[in-house]
Each structure stands twice: as structure tokens, then as C-alpha cells.
Design an enzyme around this catalytic site. Structure first.
Site, PDB file in Angstrom:
ATOM      1  N   TYR A 141      88.634  46.382  55.740  1.00  0.00           N
ATOM      2  CA  TYR A 141      88.016  45.095  55.402  1.00  0.00           C
ATOM      3  C   TYR A 141      88.046  44.839  53.892  1.00  0.00           C
ATOM      4  CZ  TYR A 141      85.885  43.840  59.916  1.00  0.00           C
ATOM      5  OH  TYR A 141      85.673  43.454  61.207  1.00  0.00           O
ATOM      6  N   LYS A 191      91.369  57.940  63.722  1.00  0.00           N
ATOM      7  CA  LYS A 191      92.750  57.942  64.211  1.00  0.00           C
ATOM      8  C   LYS A 191      93.506  58.956  63.351  1.00  0.00           C
ATOM      9  CE  LYS A 191      96.111  56.304  66.821  1.00  0.00           C
ATOM     10  NZ  LYS A 191      96.189  56.590  68.267  1.00  0.00           N
ATOM     11  N   ASP A 223      91.472  55.423  70.242  1.00  0.00           N
ATOM     12  CA  ASP A 223      91.981  54.887  71.517  1.00  0.00           C
ATOM     13  C   ASP A 223      91.272  55.553  72.692  1.00  0.00           C
ATOM     14  OD1 ASP A 223      93.281  57.223  70.730  1.00  0.00           O
ATOM     15  OD2 ASP A 223      95.279  56.590  71.371  1.00  0.00           O
ATOM     16  N   ASP A 251      81.892  45.465  70.029  1.00  0.00           N
ATOM     17  CA  ASP A 251      82.036  44.333  70.958  1.00  0.00           C
ATOM     18  C   ASP A 251      82.283  44.866  72.366  1.00  0.00           C
ATOM     19  OD1 ASP A 251      81.791  42.406  68.951  1.00  0.00           O
ATOM     20  OD2 ASP A 251      83.447  41.190  69.730  1.00  0.00           O
TER      21      ASP A 251
END
Ligand code: IPM
Ligand code: MG
Length: 366
Positions: A141, A191, A223, A251
Site C-alpha cells: 500500500y 508468501k 493461498d 473480507d
């Protein structure tokens, strides 16, 4: 107690859910005899319209001087052009960064009465009670360079995912401290099989973990985490992850509760307010929902529960927080639900019901 709360209603359904939460805050301060000053300032699209800036100087200034900040949502189709030079979301990112709120807490605990509203089988939802600690002021971000430029005869766009050791250390500590107050398990999500920033993340989280021998630490790739959130969500306690992974996974996780409209969040940093508590920013995890804005049907629970977190973390008012949380539970129990939860009650009907439960319960709690 005297407290100074800044409200940032923002765009879309933001003003509607903040209005609901303000009513809850006002009622709480009357019940417990507090003097809570509420002042609203523009942020996001509305601030762009008024000042050409998604976070006007006066808004940031007010937040820096407040005991805590309550935010609705920012953004909407009006400001959404991919070529726009100023964007509502910049206001949100700038206030998080300006207040140095590196830790974003997002608790997920489905209400037994709302199991039907989730697409998951009820047996998967039994005993689900976890909290995300999303890193909030770094990662992709904020990493630099972040730009679009000419590249041969086309355009190239660049975002950078970067983390420093100290940025990882402080958010990891927050996660381990929280785990100590809960079921003593931290799941770190990264990751590391692909990203350099994730390899540093894993190394540093492991080092911090060694300072907390009483807390179990596991590492999961992002993942796989996306999958486990659906097929074994009850296995989690505290999950800690970088900014964008946390954005996406929370979310997904919100669906377990039946609607993302239910989820509150608290963003905390190191700065303390006049009460010696963290000067936090509290907001629902949902967005501005332009499709239902102005209709009076938005689910106010995420913002109302954020208000409870505000009272608990930034003002140390545990009884007050519990009074609100219990009344929200009872309102759900009674089936007074907004459309996202399968009901047909309005924002203000739901808020009124929460308020009447608070008044009913007050003698029991006081
Ligand atoms: C959130 C939101 C924001 C984010 C957007 C509106 C910038 O999705 O709080 O999760 O990505 O952090
Ligand atoms: Mg998000």
C-alpha cells in the site's frame, strides 16, 4: 470521564452508519454520566469536493488532538476514474499513516443466530472466534516507488511491497500480546515461497515468537490461508499478516459472520491519548456501498461494534463496551436485521432496537 472523539463520516453509507453509532455513543455517555464531545470533519470524496484534498490539514489536525477517531467509509463512483489525480482512498490511507496506526484488529466471531446468513455449513462455523492483526501502514500500500510511467511504447505501473525489520517486529508483538489474552496461538500468514518481503516477515515473526514461549506460532502461506479460512476456520486464534493480504483475507473472513456489515475494526499505534490509552481509529471493515447509500438500509452493526472497541481500547471503558455488545447480540437474537442479513429493518430501526436493549440492561450492568 471527559473525552474528545472525532467523527469522519466520509462517503456513501458512511454518514448513515456513523450517525447510528453517534446515537449509541450519546446514549452511553448519558447512561454512565460521561462528557463525550463529538466533532465531525470531512474525509474522502466529500473532502475532495470541498477542498480538493481527501485529507484536509484541519481533519488530520483534529484527529491528532482527539482521544479517538470514528470513521464511516470513503469512496464512490463519482471519484473512481482510473486517471483521477486525487482519490478518496488516499484520505483513509493518509489518516492511518498520519496517526501511525500500524496494527489493525479485525475480530471475527459469528453470532449463533446468523449461521444461516453465511454460505458455510453451520458445523464449520461452530467455535469460530479469531482476530486478524493486519499490518496497516506499510507493505504494498505504501512502498516506493509507486508510479506509472512510459516504458518503450507503452505504459508501465509499479507498486512496491516492502517491509523493514522494525515494522514487522511491532505488529508481531501486538499479535503475540493479544494471543496471550486469548487462546495463545498466533498464525502468521505470508508468501515466503515467492516474496522476499515475506521471507523477512517470517524470520522476524519467528524471532519475536521466541520471546513468547507460551504462545504457539504457526506459519501459513497466504493461498493456503484463504482455503483454511473456509474449511477449518475454528482452528485460528490470532492471525497476523501484511497489509494487502490482510485486506483481502478479512473480507473473505467477514462472510463467516453472515455479512461484512457486521465487522468492526480498531487501528492502534504507539501514541497515547490524554487518558494514557492508545489514540485509535475505529471503523467498520465495509466500504461506502454506493448502491445502497441514502436508502437508510445499511447495516450499522460494524460501526456500532467499532464504537464499543473505541470505548474499550481508547477510553478503558469496559462496562460501556459490554453494554453495547450485549445489546447488539440481543438485537440479532430478536431477528431485527437489515437486508444484508436477510431482514427488512432499516438502519434506524435496528439502531433504536439496540438503544432500547441498552436501556433495559443498564440496571443489570451498572
Ligand atoms: C479496508 C478498505 C480500504 C483498504 C480501502 C477503502 C482503501 O478496503 O479498510 O479494508 O484497502 O484498506
Ligand atoms: Mg478492505
Amino acid at each position: 470521564m471527559k473525552a474528545n472523539i472525532v467523527c469522519l463520516p466520509g462517503d456513501g453509507i458512511g454518514p448513515e452508519v456513523v450517525e447510528a453509532a453517534k446515537n449509541i455513543l450519546i446514549a452511553t455517555s448519558q447512561i454512565f454520566d460521561h462528557q463525550i464531545n463529538l466533532n465531525s470533519y470531512p474525509i474522502g470524496g466529500i473532502a475532495i469536493d470541498l477542498y480538493g484534498n481527501a485529507l484536509p490539514e484541519s481533519t488530520l489536525e483534529a484527529c491528532l488532538n482527539a482521544d479517538a477517531v470514528l470513521l464511516g467509509a470513503v469512496g464512490g463512483p463519482k471519484w473512481d476514474s482510473p486517471d483521477a489525480l486525487v482519490r478518496p482512498e488516499q484520505g483513509l490511507l493518509a489518516v492511518r499513516k498520519g496517526l501511525n496506526l500500524f496494527g489493525n484488529l479485525r475480530p471475527v466471531k459469528p453470532h449463533p443466530k446468523l449461521l444461516h446468513a453465511s454460505p458455510l455449513k453451520p458445523e464449520k462455523l461452530a467455535n469460530v472466534d479469531f482476530i486478524f492483526v493486519r499490518e496497516l501502514t506499510s507493505g504494498v500500500y505504501f512502498g516506493m516507488p509507486k508510479e506509472r510511467r512510459k516504458f518503450n511504447d507503452e505504459e508501465i505501473a509499479i507498486d512496491t511491497m516492502s517491509y523493514t525489520t522494525s515494522e514487522i517486529q511491532r505488529v508481531a508483538r501486538l499479535a503475540f500480546e493479544l494471543a496471550r489474552q486469548r487462546r495463545k496461538k498466533v498464525t502468521s500468514i505470508d508468501k515466503a515461497n515467492v516474496l522476499e518481503s515475506s521471507r523477512l516477515w517470517r524470520k522476524v515473526v519467528t524471532q519475536i515468537g521466541a520471546e513468547y514461549p507460551d504462545v504457539t506460532l504457526e506459519h501459513i502461506l497466504v493461498d493456503a490461508a484463504a482455503m483454511y479460512l473456509l474449511n477449518k476456520p475454528a482452528s485460528f486464534d490470532v492471525l497476523v499478516t501484511e497489509n494487502m493480504f490482510g485486506d483481502i483475507l478479512t473480507d473473505e473472513a467477514s462472510v463467516l459472520t453472515g455479512s461484512m456489515g457486521n465487522l468492526p475494526s480498531a487501528s492502534l499505534g504507539e501514541a497515547l491519548n490524554q487518558h494514557g490509552k492508545p489514540r485509535g481509529l475505529y471503523e467498520p471493515i465495509h466500504g461506502s456501498a454506493p448502491d445502497i447509500a441514502g436508502k437508510g438500509i445499511a447495516n450499522p452493526i460494524g460501526t456500532i461494534l467499532s464504537t464499543a472497541l473505541l470505548l474499550r481500547y481508547s477510553l478503558g471503558l469496559e462496562q460501556e463496551a459490554l453494554l453495547i455488545e450485549k445489546a447488539v447480540d440481543q438485537t440479532i437474537e430478536a431477528g431485527v436485521l437489515t437486508a444484508d442479513l436477510g431482514g427488512n429493518y432499516s438502519t434506524s430501526e435496528m439502531t433504536q432496537t439496540i438503544l432500547s436493549h441498552m436501556t433495559e440492561n443498564v440496571t443489570a450492568i451498572k
